[in-house]
Every structure is written in structure tokens, then in C-alpha cells.
Design a protein around this motif. Sequence first.
Motif, PDB file in Angstrom:
ATOM      1  N   GLU A 164      39.843  32.361  14.080  1.00  0.00           N
ATOM      2  CA  GLU A 164      40.538  31.439  14.973  1.00  0.00           C
ATOM      3  C   GLU A 164      40.601  30.056  14.318  1.00  0.00           C
ATOM      4  OE1 GLU A 164      38.395  31.437  18.596  1.00  0.00           O
ATOM      5  OE2 GLU A 164      38.748  33.563  19.026  1.00  0.00           O
ATOM      6  N   ASP A 165      41.712  29.399  14.464  1.00  0.00           N
ATOM      7  CA  ASP A 165      41.874  28.067  13.893  1.00  0.00           C
ATOM      8  C   ASP A 165      41.044  27.057  14.667  1.00  0.00           C
ATOM      9  OD1 ASP A 165      43.650  28.995  11.985  1.00  0.00           O
ATOM     10  OD2 ASP A 165      45.406  28.660  13.266  1.00  0.00           O
ATOM     11  N   ASP A 166      40.397  26.146  13.915  1.00  0.00           N
ATOM     12  CA  ASP A 166      39.660  25.063  14.551  1.00  0.00           C
ATOM     13  C   ASP A 166      40.634  23.983  15.009  1.00  0.00           C
ATOM     14  OD1 ASP A 166      37.424  26.454  13.862  1.00  0.00           O
ATOM     15  OD2 ASP A 166      36.955  25.237  12.108  1.00  0.00           O
ATOM     16  N   ALA A 167      40.523  23.576  16.252  1.00  0.00           N
ATOM     17  CA  ALA A 167      41.371  22.506  16.781  1.00  0.00           C
ATOM     18  C   ALA A 167      40.832  21.166  16.270  1.00  0.00           C
ATOM     19  CB  ALA A 167      41.370  22.538  18.297  1.00  0.00           C
ATOM     20  N   ILE A 168      41.627  20.454  15.460  1.00  0.00           N
ATOM     21  CA  ILE A 168      41.180  19.222  14.809  1.00  0.00           C
ATOM     22  C   ILE A 168      41.907  18.037  15.414  1.00  0.00           C
ATOM     23  CG2 ILE A 168      41.015  17.985  12.626  1.00  0.00           C
ATOM     24  CD1 ILE A 168      40.878  20.642  11.207  1.00  0.00           C
ATOM     25  N   THR A 169      41.161  17.028  15.771  1.00  0.00           N
ATOM     26  CA  THR A 169      41.722  15.776  16.270  1.00  0.00           C
ATOM     27  C   THR A 169      41.220  14.629  15.411  1.00  0.00           C
ATOM     28  OG1 THR A 169      39.877  15.537  17.827  1.00  0.00           O
ATOM     29  CG2 THR A 169      41.879  16.615  18.637  1.00  0.00           C
ATOM     30  N   LEU A 211      45.818   1.545   9.157  1.00  0.00           N
ATOM     31  CA  LEU A 211      45.428   2.948   9.201  1.00  0.00           C
ATOM     32  C   LEU A 211      46.618   3.812   8.818  1.00  0.00           C
ATOM     33  CD1 LEU A 211      43.308   5.147  10.048  1.00  0.00           C
ATOM     34  CD2 LEU A 211      44.358   5.067  12.323  1.00  0.00           C
ATOM     35  N   GLY A 212      46.400   4.720   7.837  1.00  0.00           N
ATOM     36  CA  GLY A 212      47.420   5.688   7.470  1.00  0.00           C
ATOM     37  C   GLY A 212      47.066   7.049   8.025  1.00  0.00           C
ATOM     38  N   THR A 213      48.062   7.766   8.531  1.00  0.00           N
ATOM     39  CA  THR A 213      47.804   9.066   9.153  1.00  0.00           C
ATOM     40  C   THR A 213      48.757  10.123   8.594  1.00  0.00           C
ATOM     41  OG1 THR A 213      49.360   8.812  10.999  1.00  0.00           O
ATOM     42  CG2 THR A 213      47.156   7.852  11.265  1.00  0.00           C
ATOM     43  N   VAL A 214      48.530  11.354   8.993  1.00  0.00           N
ATOM     44  CA  VAL A 214      49.393  12.476   8.637  1.00  0.00           C
ATOM     45  C   VAL A 214      49.500  13.387   9.854  1.00  0.00           C
ATOM     46  CG1 VAL A 214      47.434  13.754   7.680  1.00  0.00           C
ATOM     47  CG2 VAL A 214      49.755  14.401   7.050  1.00  0.00           C
ATOM     48  N   VAL A 215      50.661  13.921  10.058  1.00  0.00           N
ATOM     49  CA  VAL A 215      50.890  14.892  11.128  1.00  0.00           C
ATOM     50  C   VAL A 215      50.796  16.281  10.522  1.00  0.00           C
ATOM     51  CG1 VAL A 215      52.530  15.761  12.826  1.00  0.00           C
ATOM     52  CG2 VAL A 215      52.317  13.301  12.435  1.00  0.00           C
ATOM     53  N   ILE A 216      49.857  17.068  11.011  1.00  0.00           N
ATOM     54  CA  ILE A 216      49.601  18.396  10.459  1.00  0.00           C
ATOM     55  C   ILE A 216      50.393  19.436  11.230  1.00  0.00           C
ATOM     56  CG2 ILE A 216      47.840  20.131   9.967  1.00  0.00           C
ATOM     57  CD1 ILE A 216      47.595  17.643   8.281  1.00  0.00           C
ATOM     58  N   ARG A 218      37.619  15.428  14.002  1.00  0.00           N
ATOM     59  CA  ARG A 218      36.708  16.196  14.848  1.00  0.00           C
ATOM     60  C   ARG A 218      37.281  17.588  15.026  1.00  0.00           C
ATOM     61  NH1 ARG A 218      32.846  14.501  18.670  1.00  0.00           N
ATOM     62  NH2 ARG A 218      32.290  16.115  20.192  1.00  0.00           N
ATOM     63  N   ALA A 219      36.447  18.587  14.746  1.00  0.00           N
ATOM     64  CA  ALA A 219      36.897  19.978  14.863  1.00  0.00           C
ATOM     65  C   ALA A 219      36.178  20.651  16.021  1.00  0.00           C
ATOM     66  CB  ALA A 219      36.618  20.735  13.564  1.00  0.00           C
ATOM     67  N   ALA A 220      36.945  21.417  16.779  1.00  0.00           N
ATOM     68  CA  ALA A 220      36.368  22.244  17.838  1.00  0.00           C
ATOM     69  C   ALA A 220      36.225  23.643  17.264  1.00  0.00           C
ATOM     70  CB  ALA A 220      37.263  22.249  19.064  1.00  0.00           C
ATOM     71  N   PRO A 221      35.022  24.030  16.840  1.00  0.00           N
ATOM     72  CA  PRO A 221      34.877  25.305  16.106  1.00  0.00           C
ATOM     73  C   PRO A 221      35.178  26.505  16.984  1.00  0.00           C
ATOM     74  CG  PRO A 221      32.722  24.369  16.646  1.00  0.00           C
ATOM     75  CD  PRO A 221      33.735  23.344  17.025  1.00  0.00           C
ATOM     76  N   GLY A 222      35.879  27.462  16.407  1.00  0.00           N
ATOM     77  CA  GLY A 222      36.172  28.706  17.096  1.00  0.00           C
ATOM     78  C   GLY A 222      35.493  29.865  16.394  1.00  0.00           C
ATOM     79  N   ARG A 223      35.753  31.051  16.842  1.00  0.00           N
ATOM     80  CA  ARG A 223      35.208  32.239  16.202  1.00  0.00           C
ATOM     81  C   ARG A 223      35.922  32.501  14.883  1.00  0.00           C
ATOM     82  NH1 ARG A 223      34.830  37.551  19.542  1.00  0.00           N
ATOM     83  NH2 ARG A 223      33.489  38.074  17.743  1.00  0.00           N
ATOM     84  N   ILE A 224      35.361  33.375  14.103  1.00  0.00           N
ATOM     85  CA  ILE A 224      35.961  33.726  12.820  1.00  0.00           C
ATOM     86  C   ILE A 224      37.374  34.240  13.052  1.00  0.00           C
ATOM     87  CG2 ILE A 224      35.793  35.294  10.856  1.00  0.00           C
ATOM     88  CD1 ILE A 224      32.767  35.207  11.197  1.00  0.00           C
TER      89      ILE A 224
END
Length: 1528
Positions: A1167-1172, A1216-1221, A1159-1165
Motif C-alpha cells: 500500500e502506498d504511504d500517504a505523504i504530506t 520555500l520551494g515545493t513539488v506536486v507529486i 510526513r508519511a502515514a505508513p500502510g501495509r506492505i
Amino acid sequence: MSRQNTPLPADGMPQSMNAEPLTQEETQVAEPSGAAGAKPKKAKASEGLVREPGKSVLPYSRVQKILKADKDLVMVQREAAFLISRATEEFIGRFAEAAQKLAERERRTTVQAKDVVATVRRADEFAFLEELFPWADLGRPKPADGEEDKKRKRKEKGNANESQGEKKDGTTTLDRFMSKAAADTQETEAFGGDTEPADQDFVMNEDGTMLMPDSPDRGRAVTSVVAEDISASDVQPVAVVLCLLSLQCCLRDTRFAGRRSIVEAPMRIVGTFHPSSSVTHSLKCRLTPDATAEHLVIAKTDKLEVYSLTPDGLKHECTADMWGQIVGMHAIPVQDGSHSNLLVMTNHPDVKIVLLTYGIENDIPALQSGGSHSLVDRAARQAEFVTDFQVDPTGQIAVVSCYAGKLKVIKLEDGELGQAFDVSLPEINLLSFTFLHTGEEDRFTLALLHLNHRRQIQLLCRDVLLRDLELSAAHSNLLITTVLSERTFPSLEPPPMLVAVPPHSTGSVDDDEDEMGPAHRGGVLVLGGRKVMFYEHATQDQQETRKEKQRRLSKRLSSGVQAEVAKAKEKEKERESRKIKARATVKWPWSAMTAWCPVDAQCRRVLLGDAYGRLAMLAFDDDRVALTLIPIGETSPATCLTYLSSQVLYLGSHFGDSQLLRIHPAPVANASRETLPIPKGVSTVPPSALTSGSSKGKGRADDANETPVRDGRVVNTKGTFLEVLQSHDNIAPIMDAILADVDGSGQPQVITCSGARNTGSLRVIRTEADFQEQARLDGLSGITDIWPIRSRFEDPVHTHLVVSTLRETLLLAFSGKETLTHIEPSVAGFATRVPTYALGNIPRREFSVIGGRTISSYVDSSLVVQITPEGVHLVEFDPTLGTFSVAGAGWYPKKLSDPDFAGKDVVAGAMSPGQFVVGLSGGRLVLLNLGALDTLQVVKSRDFMDEICAISCAPFDPKKNYATSIAVSFWGSNKVAILSLDSPESYLNTVCEVALPTLPRSILLHNFGTATRPKDADFRPHLLVGLADGSVVTYALRDGELLDRKVSSLGNAPASLSVCSVDDKTVVLASAARASVLYWDRQRVRPSPVGVKYMIKAATLNTSAFPSCLAIATSSALLIGNIRGVDKMQIRTIPLGMDNPRKMAYHPTQQVFGVACTRAAPGRIGEDDAITGSFKLLDAHSFSQLHHFQCKPDEEPSSVLALPGDGSGSSPAFCLGTVVIRPEEREPSRGRLILFSLTSVDGSRLLSVLASHETQGCVYALAQVSEGVIAAAINSSVVLFKIRHTGPGETSPLALDKAAEWNHNYFVTNLVWDGRYLLVGDAISSVSALRVVDDATRIETVARDYGPLWPIAIESTGNGIIGANTDCNLFSFTLQHGPQRTTLEKDGVYHLGDVVNKLIRGALSSADVADDQAVQASHVFFTSTGRIGAILEIKDAMALQMTALQRNMAKSLVGPGGVNHTKRRAPASPRGHTDAEAAYGFLDGDFLETFLSHPHPEQLMEGEMEVERIALPLATVKDVLVQMQSLH
């Protein structure tokens, strides 16, 4: 950006890459390009051997000795040895050609050893020689005296760390081989000489290599082949030795082929189940001279769809396959301007621009291919940012950008393609371009946005000079060159866009002087940054001034005074880096802009869409040159926008459903909420400010042009102004998918992880008819059959419904609008205490005497016939009383005095309007009809050996009252017999019969065609048999024979057959555990599943309350409704919104789905999108969310695996396999493996964590190897984990213990367990097969392919690998097991044209299985554009014929622009199409199936010459193609 270690983006589309390996094309012979400037060497005279017809240049004795080096090879025929020799010559020639190509690149005419080694290293076809050659740089300068000894000593010191391929003395295979010819390397003539002495022989080593004797003739033969095939003036001896090494490897592999067990790979056929649904382009135009007709043209990957605009919405007119991915589309007007033609740009097999015209022929609209221009340039570098074309506003020229540093200009003449020429473009990194509105007829000016050498975004313009066939050398003065701020454009993904704006005038004479008014001179909008910017055209005075400055600058630059030149250059540099302020700007509050379209021709209003579906309108103010941004509402993420008319807008999307929208002037919903969220830092004004009169914006003077610059306004509106008129399903991009039989019907459902950004969703896709229930009557059990009846035979409306159960018969009356009343048995008139076998309305038979002959005829009546175990009952309906009563004496065998019928029960029955057939106990069949005075009379009877099970006597002509054939099935023998009713003499004679494996419980004679006479082409009589095991068998009844047997399964319940009407067509409804509609389509009986389980019988029902419906009896209820959409794809959407599904798995025991989402919290151009990340548990039937597991803030799910077992308690259900970004990391260094089980709390099923294990990287893929053993692809390793139950004191019930690890050079992104091997696909290189040994404590490599495949998805074939790569190719490998090693042999490659994200073994449907089935389903693939396809396997004998058919069709049928099918399917490389390799191992099923609709298929069968003729009968070829269609 380098391709190394680069994962795919979220939408599954490959990113453009610059670092590219040597392509296959570059290994082929081409005109020397690199040697253009080199001084040519005089070629040495070749002493090459002359090839005689039927002989090889290589000495036969040498080849024979090599082959005989293997003592197990007893004999080699001379013809085989000759073919091997010729193949070896061909190999040496290709190898030499590739090496020569590399030499030419370095402007050398001598092929050196390093060229040969580099060829092996960089070309796919020679990668198998990798193990033989050293990887040192053979072209390294020779060291100085003494240095070589020092290096050798240092090397001897480090022998402890020597590589696996070297001996202790540090020598390689090449060193050892070349040492034998050390004396010969001093002079090139050493390879001359006579034949080899007879006592010299070849020696086979243990590793499969061979020691070749020192023979001068050996080198001379190879040198001759090399000299013959390349144009190099010289070939170094060491290069020839390397060729000999390659020859040795080639012949060794040929020799091994005689020993090892060769596994023949099947031919595979690629077909489409669901076409690409992603929309990339759209435009509105008028394609016909009709002024009232307007059209919408939509581009979907490689297809164009044309719709006409009607008051009721969009009406589909036609579809055109472009045979290549569409990258651009524009309409160009014809001379009179009454309509337009289409100009389309495609990028495969070669970049091409094609002209299409719209026409209607025989009332069938179609797009016809006109002219075309090839845009391909093998020497040029592909454009990095923009591949598109633009047409100038007058429609006179088009400019194409597809290569860096150049443009293609095409003249357009009366809507047709004219002269085309290339022009150089100094702006290498072009971001966007468009034509400006110059207002001059012969002036064509391009606005260019590019990235300069300082990494600055610069806006400028250049004139297209048609007379000079080039671009203007100096910048055009129509726009003042400016550099755009990095703060405004912090990101180039996606690149900014340019929108040309025509001049605007109020009509006042003061427009030119009124800088504060709304008039302007035209200009360009720059979209894609944190601001929308409008740059106005320069005034005439400014243009003249700038022209004079350019003249003076040019004069200084040409001056001979160095100081003047330096000063001029400094001035030019200063001018180019100057930032000019825009005339008007407005802030853009949302994410990256992806689409735009003008609302009016003057571009006063422009609709803008961003990456997350926010739609807004940009408008020029009416009282000044200023911009206002008005939010409108939220939509699917737009890839294209087209304004149609009357506030109606078409929105095409790649990430969500395409939509037809209406924009309302006032809010239509959510009036109290903000239309779109506006972030902090963006000031807004209320809607009332738009009507408050003069603006309150600031005005600033521009230093360059002294015109005021005004900041725009963002309006803070409430509510949504959008209404969705139509929504078109789009399942792209498919990131993951599964096939699951959720309801146990035997028909798999396709469930996809689709959508992205704000339109994430799961899609459930089935090709089935949809049952729409209107009424339901519960409480009826044991139903065996149902019959609707009418008050009279010819009445169209049913009044009653008769229901037969195992023990009784019920009469139900339709009374009132929606009421069904049970009629008491005492007044029913029917036999109600016994079950009924057959029942129906019949006409009355009347007799008359004409000319001494008795003639009978049928007239309308209210008679009804009922066949029960007691006999045949005749009843009549009284319309006055509304009741039924007994009519006539009936026919009851037990009451007859005839001893042939005495004591016999009726065990089966069937009827037509004029015939009644009953089966009696003891195997007697009796045919009756209606006689005078409503009497039933026996026409004929016949005895059989077996008991009768079922009967059918349905007429092939529905308008007739009698049948010409009877079908009878029998107990015991399981036979079905066809009996004749053609004439009294042949009554009940056997026409043909067939035995079946199980009891034929239900049978039916049915004509699927529209014709009624046997001589007619569309007369399609069939016998359908429902078996007790749930199978349905169909036969075609032709010329008294049962042919074309096909079997399909409907579960394990006994199958029954019913004739009914669906969508105004007469079809057969076959039912057992599941139901299917059988109908005639594409020259065969086709099944279409129906979503009703355990259907018993169905019948057409037409009442006043339920017109044109079906009555369906199930095991527990009576249903009334409609079946719609036979053979239509039913797509069910489970919206997830901002939660984007990326991976999923199905647990059949728990009946749940596990879905990994981001899930991404969209920001302005900028700005990084906060992804969970999260993991959702969904019910498999309702898709309701049962539970939700939230990942850590910096953690995202990357893979999911469903584990077998119960899945509850301590039994894990999902892994479930995950990755830490972490943004600062180039490679992920942390991740997790999490085991979940399901627990029940207060009736709710929840996820429970059983174990959590930290990993040293991203878990890209998971696979279960065995019970309790999981394989995980973690970064560049494959790791085995064992699941262990923990002991006291440990915090979790289970633990994951690392058991084994296999390391690789690149990220392992694909992992498949096929029961024997772990199949591995990495992110860059290729594929490997691994074996798990020693109780899952060790992993060893079995086989590996070394070619740079760049695989994305792989799957097992049972004895190999099938996969897809980033270049949109399919490939396949077969595991070949030899005595010394196992290899992966590439046996197929095919250009699909789509990025495949998922491959699954299995079939899309449970299709009919014929006795002679030539095609079988193998795999299903899913692409990023929403395409779902099937990969089929065809038998070898038929594969040759289908390959020949495709070859013949490819010679006759070409695509738009003359695209050849063979080139279309040839594999692509990172640099595009290459002629070096054709597709093999795969056939194009969609292309082959067009044979069925070809007007002259016989011509395609003949080919162009006798050897191309296909000997199979035409009917056989069509039958195979129909089988292919049924599987996708």
C-alpha cells in the motif's frame, strides 16, 4: 532501473543502477575478452619508429612548430618540448588502448573510427574532445547507390536548422579535417614517407584550433605510437586521423597553458569530526575461551565495535576500522566450540571477505586480521538484490553472493578460511538465501528465493556438492519448489528474507505421525510479505518420490522422441510454476519488514521489526504447528536485531537512535492503549486466547503433502512491553545541515536534519564541555575575582568564599547544607572596603638552627594572605569562633618609612603559598615572603619603565610552596616578561619577553604536564595571556624561550584565566564573552568550549554540600556546578516524530529556523504511504514550534532559502520551494515558490505568506543572487525570479516575476551562488558555472565539465567547485580563465566511502591560529550515515611533504585483509573500484593522524629509498598533524 533522471531516495542512499557508462577501468589495457571466439588475424608487421633514449617518436620540429603557432609564445625550451612530446605519446597510447578495447568487445581486430568516437563519448578522461567529434554513428552501413545523393539534398534543404557546430555546407570539424587527406584514405601506405618539407607550417585559427600541414611523417609517427601501444592487427586510417585531431586538441591546450593565468588548486585534507553512527549489522558471540564472557559486535558502515556484556550494560572493548563498507558479518566457531572468530565481508576497494580474531595484548583488546579471500570478478555483473554471505549451522562452509549468476563457496576449517571456489547459479535474480538445517553432517542445502524469468518469486533449494565443487544441477528435494503469491509479496523493496528453522520434537515416538501436534521436521520462514509463511521440510517418502519423478523426467528429456521431450518440458514447466501452500502462516499487519533475530536456538520465538519501528514477536504454538504474532511496542526503525539475554535486546538503526531494550512480560506503560495499531482487515484475538488451551484455528489439507495448513493469530495487546535501558545517539541519515552561531558565542553549532520514518529529528551538535549547574546566587554585579578558602592550609574542604568586586570585597560562609551566608565586614577580619587582587591560604614558616645554619620549613596553619590596593594583609582563622582576625603587621607601602615605597599604591598582585608578588605604581615590582613571627619581609624589588598590569607566580610543581618563575605584563608597551626566581642571585632577572598587539590583561604560568622537572619528557610549562580584545595567546616555555605561539578568540570582552579542576584534571579555564577549557591532549594545548557566557573567574570548590565542584563568577551571578565531558561531543535532540525534516534554513535577524518536513502515514506492505508536507517555524534557542504551514495534499517541500533583511512586514524571511507529486508522471510538472515573512500576533510570531508563484516542475534548489533576485533550479532549468512589490488590486503583497532562464539536459538538483557565479550540479551529468548578466535578465554559461560525475552535493571553493557524487567520491574543479575561454579543470578526486548529502563552506570550531599555521579549515560535509567531516586546505610547501608522508605510510600500513590505502581512496565507479585512476588533490587526514600514535614514526619518515625520505624534522611533521586534529 536506469540512472537517468532518478532522484535520491529519502535516506540519501543511492539506489542500484544498471545502465552504466564506460568506466575508467574499461579504458585501460586488459586481456582481450570479447575476442575469445573470433578468428585471430595475423598482425601486420609494424614499421614503427624506434624510440631512442632521450628522444620522442613524434618529430621534434613538428611539435615545436605547433607550440610556436602562438606568436605570444616567445621561446620554448627543448626540454619542455620533449616533455610535451612524451606526454602526447602517452595520450595517444591511452587513447588507442581505449579504442582497441571497444573493438575487441565487438570481436574485431581493426580499430575503426567509430571506436575512437565512442571512446570520447563514453570515457571521462577523453570527454574534453567532445566538441571536435561528430556524434553520428560512423559504423553505419554504407547507403546504396543514389541514396547518398538523396540524403545530401535533404540535408541541404534543412540547413536552416543546422547544429551550432556545423558550417552551412553541413560539414563538421572532422569532415573538414579529413577532406585534406581524402587522397590518402584509399590505401594505408599513404602515411609512410620521409620528413615533412621545411616550408610547411602550422596555422593557428581564431578559435584556438590549428591547421596541420599534410605530412606523411605526421601520420607515420602517430601510427607508430598506436601500433606500439595496442595489440590490434590493424588501425583504419580514419581512426588515425581522429587520433591526430585529439593530438591537435591536446597540444593546443598545452600551448594555452603557457598563456593563461593558471590557478593552482590547494591540496585538501579530509578529516572526521563525527564518525558514522548508522548501525548496519550486529551479532552476539563469544570471542574468548572464557565461558562467562559474551560479546556484542556492532558494524557501523566501515567500523566494527566490540562490547562485552556486563550486569551494568554494554562495556566498550575495542574498535576496528575495516577500510571498506561492511555488507555482511557472521561468527564462525573454532573446532572446540569454546569461542568464535568473526567473518566480515566488505565491498571496497574490492569485494573481500576477511577473518578477524579477538585478542588481548598488554591488557589492550583488539581485533586482528587473519586470512582473507578476494571475491572480485571484473567480468561478472553485480548482484541486484542481495550482497551478503551465509554460514551453515555447523560452521563448515560459507557461501557468498555478490555477483549475478554465481556464488563463492568457502570451506571453513577450525574457524579459519580454507579453499574457495566459484559455482554457477541458475537463479540470476537472487532475492535471499540461507542454509537449511539438514540434520546430516555432510549435507549442505541452500534455500534460495529468486525472481524467475516470469517475474515470479520462487522458493527452492539446492545442495552444495563439496566433492564436485558445484551446486546440484537439479533442485534439492529437502524443500518442495513453489511459487509465492504476488498478492502476498506485492513489493520487493526491501527483498524478502529467509529464516532457517531447525526441527522441533516433543520427544514422543508419535511425532512423525502426529500431523496435528507441535512437532515439525524443520523448514524455512519467509519474511517480508503481507504474511509470514512457514514451509516445512519434505518427509523422507516425499523426497524419494520426488527424486524418482526427477529421474523419470530426466530420462524423457534425453529421449530422442520429440513428442516425449516436449511433453517432459511441459511437465517440468508445470512443476516449477506450482504453488505449494505453506504449513503455517500469519498475517503481517504493518509495513515492510527490515530486521529479525531468534530469541532461542530452536527459532521457536523470533523478533521482527518493520520500517517504522513496530516490534513484534513471532512464536510457534506449543500445541500445534501454527504461528502467533504478538505486538511488543514501538522502537527506532530497526536495521538489525540481536537478542542478548534475560529479555534484553539490542536494536541497531540507520534512521534513529540504536537502543538497548528490555522486554517485559507485562505492560510497563500506556496500559489502556493498543500496543501497535492494527489495520482493518486483520483479525485479532485477545491475549487471553493464548492461554485458553487448544487452538481454534482452521486446518486445511495441503494437496501436495497432505499436512494441515493453519492460519496464525495476531494478538491485540494493550500497552507497551518495552523499556529503553540505553540509547546510543545516531544522527543518520543527515539530509541537510547548517552551521549557525545562534548564541553569538563565536562557536558555530551544527544543526542537522536527521532521522526518518517515525524518528525524524533535529540534532544540535557541539564539541564542548557541559556545565551542570547545582546552585546559583543572583544579585552580585561587578565581580572581578573569587577565592574559596579553607579553615587550615592542608584541609581539603572549603568553608568560605571571598568575592572581590570593583569596589569592595565580600566574605561568604558555607553554613548548613546549601546555605551561603554573608559575613558582616566588622567581623570579617579581611579588608572589605577595597577590591582584592589575590588571596589564599598559606602555611606558617618556622625557623630552626641546625649545625649553626638557620633552616626554615613550612607547617600547616590557618593563615590567609590578602593583597589589596592598600598592601598585603595577613589574617588568621579561629576555628573555635569561626571568624577571621588580623595576624601580624602586614605590609603596607604607604606606611613604610622607606622612601622607595612611600606614596605608592599596589596596582597588581599574585601569590604562591610561600611567595607574594606585588606591583606598585610607577613600575616597581616587589617580591615578599613570610618571615619569623608572621612578619612579611621584602626579598627583592625591581623597577620597570612601564606600569605593571598583571602578575603570575604559580608554581610549576603544585606540591611546592614556591615558584621558580614570575610572569609580569605591562601597560603601554603591551609586553609580557618572564622573570627568574631560580636563585637569590638571579631573582627578578629577565629570562625572556614578548610584545603583544593589545593589552595583556590576565597572565598565567602553568605546567600542563604531569612531570615537575625540566629534564622530564612530560614537563610542559606554558605562558598563557588573556588580552583585552578577548584573545588568548599561548606560548610554550622551553629553554628560556617563548615558542609555539597560538592565538584563539573568545569574543570581544577582556579575557581572564583561572586554574581549576575538571574531571579530576587540572586545567585552565579561559573566559571572555565565551569560555573555554584549555587542557593538554595529543601533544598540544587543546581548547574545549563551555556553555557559560561572560564568565569572569572560576575556582575549584569542595564543600560538604558541593563536593568537587566549581565556583564560577559571571557578570551578574555566582554559579556553583560541574563541568563534564571536556572535548566530548554534546548532541541535543529535538524529536519531530513522524515529521521528517528534509531541508532547513536559519534566519539570524529573527533568530528562527525554517524547517521543511514530510510526513508519511505508513500502510501495509503493497500500500502506498500517504505523504504530506509542511513548513515549521522554530525558535533558534528553545527549538519550540512557533508556527506551522501545511502544504497542499499532493504537495511536498523540496527546498528552503533564508533571505537577508528584517524578515517581517513586507520583507520576506524565507522562500520555500515545493513539488506536486503525481504517481502517473515520470517528471514532476508542477511546483510552487512561496515567500514568507514573520508577523507578531498577541506576542506570538507567525508565518505570513507574501507571495506564491506556480512553477513548471519541482523546485530542487534555491539561491539568492542579489537583493530581490532569487535563482531556482526547476526540473532541468535554472530560472531567475525578481521580487516585486505589488500594486493596488493584487491579492498578495509581493510577486515573483520570471527574469531569465537557462536550460539544461538533466535535472538541476544543486545550485550555489558564490558571489560571482551560479554553480550548477545536475542529477546525472556534471557541473557548470553560470554568469548572471544584464541586470539579472540573462544567464550565460561560463564553463562546464562534460564528464559523467552524477553529483549529489556541490559547494563553492572561491574559485571553483567541490562536490560529491553517487559513487561516494569527492571531487573538485578550478575555474581556469584563458584568453579565449574559461574552463573547469578537475584538480581532485577521492573516495570517501559515504554518500555526502551536504557541503558547507566554513569551519567546525574557532581553533587556535598559530603564526605558522599550515592548515586552514575550508568546508564541512555531512553524509547519509551520520558522518560529519572537515575539509582542510594546506599550504603548498607542506602539502608536498604530507603527500610524501601518506605515500610512505600507505606502503607500510595495510588494512584488514591486506587492503592497500592507495586503492582504498582511489575513486570508485558505478561498477566498483578501478585501477585506472588514483586519488589526487585530497589527502586522508584520519590516516595521516595515525602517524602520531605510531610506535616508530621515524621509519615512516625514511621511506623505502632515499628519494622517499622526508627532510622535515619529526617535530614539525607532528605539529602540522596536531594542527589538523584541532580543526576537526
